[in-house]
Motif scaffolding. Structure first.
Motif, mmCIF file in Angstrom:
data_model
loop_
_atom_site.group_PDB
_atom_site.id
_atom_site.type_symbol
_atom_site.label_atom_id
_atom_site.label_comp_id
_atom_site.label_asym_id
_atom_site.label_seq_id
_atom_site.Cartn_x
_atom_site.Cartn_y
_atom_site.Cartn_z
ATOM 1 N N UNK A 54 0.817 -1.219 0.000
ATOM 2 C CA UNK A 54 0.000 0.000 0.000
ATOM 3 C C UNK A 54 0.848 1.264 0.000
ATOM 4 N N UNK A 55 2.018 1.200 0.619
ATOM 5 C CA UNK A 55 2.876 2.388 0.666
ATOM 6 C C UNK A 55 3.356 2.775 -0.739
ATOM 7 N N UNK A 56 3.685 1.788 -1.546
ATOM 8 C CA UNK A 56 4.148 2.069 -2.906
ATOM 9 C C UNK A 56 2.995 2.557 -3.792
ATOM 10 N N UNK A 57 1.818 2.002 -3.572
ATOM 11 C CA UNK A 57 0.689 2.262 -4.456
ATOM 12 C C UNK A 57 -0.110 3.509 -4.104
ATOM 13 N N UNK A 58 0.072 4.059 -2.882
ATOM 14 C CA UNK A 58 -0.797 5.167 -2.479
ATOM 15 C C UNK A 58 -0.351 6.527 -3.018
ATOM 16 N N UNK A 59 0.827 6.578 -3.642
ATOM 17 C CA UNK A 59 1.260 7.821 -4.262
ATOM 18 C C UNK A 59 1.770 8.874 -3.302
ATOM 19 N N UNK A 60 1.899 8.532 -2.040
ATOM 20 C CA UNK A 60 2.376 9.488 -1.045
ATOM 21 C C UNK A 60 3.904 9.479 -0.984
ATOM 22 N N UNK A 61 4.454 10.454 -0.260
ATOM 23 C CA UNK A 61 5.903 10.600 -0.178
ATOM 24 C C UNK A 61 6.537 9.478 0.643
ATOM 25 N N UNK A 62 7.813 9.243 0.388
ATOM 26 C CA UNK A 62 8.649 8.323 1.155
ATOM 27 C C UNK A 62 8.061 6.916 1.294
ATOM 28 N N UNK A 63 7.644 6.299 0.213
ATOM 29 C CA UNK A 63 6.992 4.991 0.331
ATOM 30 C C UNK A 63 7.903 3.906 0.912
ATOM 31 N N UNK A 64 9.165 3.892 0.523
ATOM 32 C CA UNK A 64 10.035 2.813 0.981
ATOM 33 C C UNK A 64 10.363 2.954 2.466
ATOM 34 N N UNK A 65 10.458 4.179 2.944
ATOM 35 C CA UNK A 65 10.692 4.386 4.375
ATOM 36 C C UNK A 65 9.455 4.007 5.186
ATOM 37 N N UNK A 66 8.293 4.371 4.686
ATOM 38 C CA UNK A 66 7.065 4.029 5.404
ATOM 39 C C UNK A 66 6.854 2.517 5.419
ATOM 40 N N UNK A 67 7.158 1.870 4.301
ATOM 41 C CA UNK A 67 7.050 0.404 4.242
ATOM 42 C C UNK A 67 8.018 -0.229 5.227
ATOM 43 N N UNK A 68 9.253 0.236 5.230
ATOM 44 C CA UNK A 68 10.267 -0.315 6.125
ATOM 45 C C UNK A 68 9.857 -0.171 7.584
ATOM 46 N N UNK A 69 9.329 0.992 7.917
ATOM 47 C CA UNK A 69 8.922 1.230 9.301
ATOM 48 C C UNK A 69 7.791 0.292 9.711
ATOM 49 N N UNK A 70 6.811 0.129 8.842
ATOM 50 C CA UNK A 70 5.691 -0.755 9.174
ATOM 51 C C UNK A 70 6.137 -2.215 9.308
ATOM 52 N N UNK A 71 6.861 -2.697 8.315
ATOM 53 C CA UNK A 71 7.231 -4.110 8.278
ATOM 54 C C UNK A 71 8.204 -4.476 9.389
#
Length: 214
Positions: A54-71
């Motif tokens: 969802x982080x990559x697909x939502x079009x918002x900033x910093x997707x890889x950082x947000x994904x990393x933080x969640x996972x």
């Protein structure tokens, strides 16, 4: 929950991540209460998994950082630890120093970090601090010491890494239509023999280059 190395690696592997090194902190490391620090980075199926998130697909900033933080926060909590990240702050965690403390990452012939397995493709999405001891992968020698050809020293078309890092020259080359570094990743990183078999996809490199040079 206490987890063994193999269990932790299996959890990370499900997300396209791997333990790239670890060490047992000392007082000077400033990791109060931690008996193990495991450094975590992409490997294997990381890119296909991340690009369906969802982080990559939502079009918002910093997707890889947000994904990393969640996972990583979720995985760390499940094994009784805490996730730490190279982004955010200040204060900033000393990830480069931690990486070298593992004995699997070293200063390369061009100055940037080189990893025993990932070569110059090494990157860290985070670290997991554990209040119990887990032995990570053993230290490994600096691969540059046995690399006679050292193609990293001669590959950059504009010698931006010959003596330190010439930032303006590098960025100017990335704007040059003759350059393929923006779509394939840094030519110097690609030249490292150690990282040749690590499976870094051009799409992943292009994503990071766009962030580095918008």
């Amino acid at each position: 929950m206490r987890a063994a190395f193999a269990q932790i690696e299996a959890l990370l592997s499900q997300q396209g991540l791997s333990i790239l090194g670890g060490f047992h902190p000392e007082e000077a490391d400033g990791l109060q209460g931690a008996q193990t620090l495991l450094m975590v980075g992409p490997k294997g199926a990381f890119w296909p998994l991340f690009t369906t998130s969802p982080e990559y697909l939502d079009g918002q900033a910093d997707p890889i950082d947000r994904w990393s933080e969640r996972v990583l926060t979720e995985i760390a909590a499940g094994i009784g630890g805490a996730a730490l990240f190279p982004f955010g702050g200040p204060p900033h965690h000393p990830f480069l120093r931690w990486a070298m403390r593992t004995g699997r990452a070293h200063s390369s012939a061009v100055g940037m970090l080189v990893h025993a397995d990932a070569g110059l493709w090494i990157s860290y999405r985070g670290a997991i601090a554990l209040p119990y001891r887990v032995d990570g992968p053993p230290p490994a020698p600096n691969p540059c010491e046995t690399c006679e050809a050292r193609p990293c020293r001669s590959t950059c078309p504009v010698d931006a890494l010959r003596d330190g890092y010439d930032t303006p020259t590098c960025h100017a080359w990335l704007d040059d239509p003759r350059s393929d570094c923006m779509t394939q990743g840094c030519a110097v990183r690609r030249a490292c023999p150690v990282g040749a078999a690590y499976g870094r996809l051009p799409e992943q490199s292009a994503f990071h280059m766009k962030s580095f040079h918008p």
